[in-house]
Design an enzyme around this catalytic site. Structure first.
Site: not given
Length: 336
Positions: A153, A178, A284, A287, A310, A319
């Site tokens: 990120r 995150k 982003h 990414r 994630h 994706y």
């Protein structure tokens, strides 16, 4: 009803004799006590200030469920905000009441929810990535290349510390990502030399700061008290330091922070314009492109999930929807 108070109104709340200044200071104190980021702090304080203004500058303690429901519903109905924006405002107000005022709000059934849209992420093709990066240079080029080459990120790249780059293993450790999680991702071999030069530049800046009596980096979670010498060690310095020192908004200490993300955003936008890219591109997007291109190359979705950091593989599965478009998806009956 306006949802964006002007500067004059904000100044009256901040500088007047009303309870708001003390309340906002307490909100900031609790946010910092719980280790929220400065960006989250700014967003939460902004929503709380807006809530106070919309309700006639009444103290939140004198308001409650009805006012919160009304505020959030107006955001959806009159403001037509996205679901994520409404949820952000809700999180700020719940933090205010529960963490700062110590008031438990019952579940607000009466809130009119903004409709959540299901959108696939914008992804650049490999050829578009090449065109964009080919029109960038210097530090913005290296930052953009790292975003695409590692899947990190934006703030993870900007906050990267020298000690977390391992050239021997071609590996980068992402700290406090995150959700407060650490993870590892690859260091592209093609960027190793440029990254080493960047670290050498950061080392020279650090040495200059030390000679002038500065050079202490910001450390999270009171690590500076536990390890008093650590903030001045080279390993804790940012790989991408700012050009000038500035005052830390947390404690007023003058120190060197990381590179400004706005500079990268402007450089990326300019490169896309020169490359003739009309898609909406942000940091982003690089990414998103990293994840999509790995899946296109046949890599396992669980591996991609770990590289992206994630929590749930369902987040990574977005994706796979992108893969079903264009030349990598189902063949159109027209083409048969």
């Amino acid at each position: 009803m306006s949802y964006t108070p002007g500067n004059a109104e904000i100044n009256r709340i901040e500088d007047g004799g009303a309870p708001a200044p003390r309340l906002l200071d307490e909100v900031r104190r609790v946010l910092r006590l719980k280790h929220y980021s400065l960006r989250t702090e700014a967003v939460y304080v902004g929503w709380i200030r807006r809530f106070i203004l919309v309700n006639g500058k009444r103290h939140p303690r004198d308001m409650g469920e009805v006012e919160v429901e009304g505020f959030l519903s107006r955001l959806a109905v009159q403001g037509k905000v996205a679901a994520a924006t409404q949820n952000q405002a809700l999180a700020a107000l719940l933090f205010l009441y529960k963490q700062v005022l110590g008031i438990e709000l019952p579940w607000m059934e009466g809130v009119i929810r903004a409709k959540r849209s299901q959108r696939v992420p914008t992804v650049l093709s490999r050829e578009e990535i090449t065109r964009v990066l080919g029109r960038m240079d210097g530090r913005p080029w290296l930052l953009a290349s790292l975003l695409y080459g590692t899947g990190m990120r934006l703030m993870e790249v900007l906050r990267l510390r020298i000690k977390d780059v391992d050239f021997g293993r071609n590996e980068i450790t992402v700290r406090d990502g995150k959700g407060g999680k650490d993870r590892r991702t690859m260091l592209p071999r093609s960027l190793a030399e440029a990254l080493q030069r960047e670290i050498e530049r950061a080392s020279l800046l650090h040495e200059a700061d030390l000679r002038e009596g500065f050079g202490a980096a910001w450390l999270p979670y009171a690590l500076a008290r536990k390890y008093p010498e650590a903030p001045r060690e080279i390993g804790w310095q940012y790989v991408f330091p700012a050009a000038r020192r500035s005052r830390d908004p947390r404690d007023g200490t003058e120190r060197r922070h990381h590179f400004d993300d706005g500079v990268l955003s402007r450089a990326l936008k300019g490169a896309c314009r020169l490359a003739g890219i009309v898609k909406p591109v942000s940091a982003h997007t690089l990414r998103h492109s990293f994840a999509t291109h790995l899946l296109e190359a046949g890599h396992d979705i669980r591996t991609v999930q770990e590289l992206l950091g994630h929590k749930d593989v369902a987040t990574t599965q977005i994706y796979t929807h992108v893969l079903n478009r264009g030349g990598h998806g189902v063949l159109s009956p027209l083409d048969r």
